[in-house]
Design a protein around this motif. Structure first.
Motif, mmCIF file in Angstrom:
data_model
loop_
_atom_site.group_PDB
_atom_site.id
_atom_site.type_symbol
_atom_site.label_atom_id
_atom_site.label_comp_id
_atom_site.label_asym_id
_atom_site.label_seq_id
_atom_site.Cartn_x
_atom_site.Cartn_y
_atom_site.Cartn_z
ATOM 1 N N ASP A 117 0.857 -1.045 0.158
ATOM 2 C CA ASP A 117 0.119 0.007 -0.007
ATOM 3 C C ASP A 117 0.827 1.306 -0.074
ATOM 4 N N THR A 118 0.795 2.155 -0.974
ATOM 5 C CA THR A 118 1.638 3.173 -0.979
ATOM 6 C C THR A 118 0.946 4.486 -0.568
ATOM 7 N N THR A 119 -0.111 4.450 -0.066
ATOM 8 C CA THR A 119 -0.816 5.873 0.465
ATOM 9 C C THR A 119 -0.201 6.008 1.824
ATOM 10 N N THR A 120 0.013 7.572 1.980
ATOM 11 C CA THR A 120 0.625 8.001 3.227
ATOM 12 C C THR A 120 -0.371 8.472 3.856
ATOM 13 N N ILE A 121 0.087 9.116 5.229
ATOM 14 C CA ILE A 121 -0.884 9.823 5.720
ATOM 15 C C ILE A 121 -1.392 11.060 5.248
ATOM 16 N N ASP A 164 -1.961 11.542 1.983
ATOM 17 C CA ASP A 164 -2.764 10.981 0.896
ATOM 18 C C ASP A 164 -4.021 10.842 1.491
ATOM 19 N N ARG A 165 -4.206 10.278 2.682
ATOM 20 C CA ARG A 165 -5.557 9.754 3.467
ATOM 21 C C ARG A 165 -6.148 11.235 3.832
ATOM 22 N N TRP A 182 -3.108 18.831 -3.334
ATOM 23 C CA TRP A 182 -2.410 17.301 -2.946
ATOM 24 C C TRP A 182 -1.812 16.804 -4.583
ATOM 25 N N LYS A 205 1.986 15.584 -4.940
ATOM 26 C CA LYS A 205 2.590 14.244 -5.290
ATOM 27 C C LYS A 205 3.290 14.278 -6.638
ATOM 28 N N THR A 243 6.945 15.465 -4.728
ATOM 29 C CA THR A 243 7.715 14.615 -3.656
ATOM 30 C C THR A 243 8.005 13.212 -4.665
ATOM 31 N N ALA A 295 8.579 6.849 -3.571
ATOM 32 C CA ALA A 295 9.267 5.795 -2.796
ATOM 33 C C ALA A 295 9.144 4.437 -3.488
ATOM 34 N N ASP A 345 10.310 0.602 -3.543
ATOM 35 C CA ASP A 345 10.254 -0.662 -3.023
ATOM 36 C C ASP A 345 11.323 -1.774 -3.143
#
Length: 97
Positions: A3-7, A9-10, A75, A79, A82, A85, A87
């Motif tokens: 899961d690539t959603t960050t805080i 994003d949420r 937002w 995106k 930044t 990331a 993996d």
């Protein structure tokens, strides 16, 4: 796949979604429950007297929806700026079968 959603994003998606629902659905239902007029302008009679006004000012509803769009735009810009990331599993080479 992770899961690539960050805080961030949420928070952004939750806030914009809540503003959209508030500005469109909730205030629209309140306008319907309040009764006529359903138009965003005040109704006048032949003499020019205001006989009915909407419950919620249309500029307030529009402002809330525009605020939701601005949250999404900020937002999206975040995106873009930044770095993504990566993996370690995504970078590893997989042998062919």
């Amino acid at each position: 796949m992770t899961d690539t959603t960050t805080i961030v994003d949420r928070i952004a998606l939750g806030l914009s979604g809540a503003l959209f629902v508030l500005g469109i659905v909730v205030m629209g239902v309140l306008e319907l429950l309040a009764g006529k007029p359903y138009s965003p302008t005040a109704l006048t009679n032949d003499a020019g007297e205001v006989i009915a006004t909407p419950l919620i000012d249309p500029t307030l509803r529009t402002g809330i929806v525009i605020a939701a769009l601005l949250v999404l735009a900020v937002w999206g810009a975040y995106k873009l700026v930044t770095p993504m990331a990566t993996d370690a599993a995504d970078r590893a080479e997989m042998p062919a079968d």
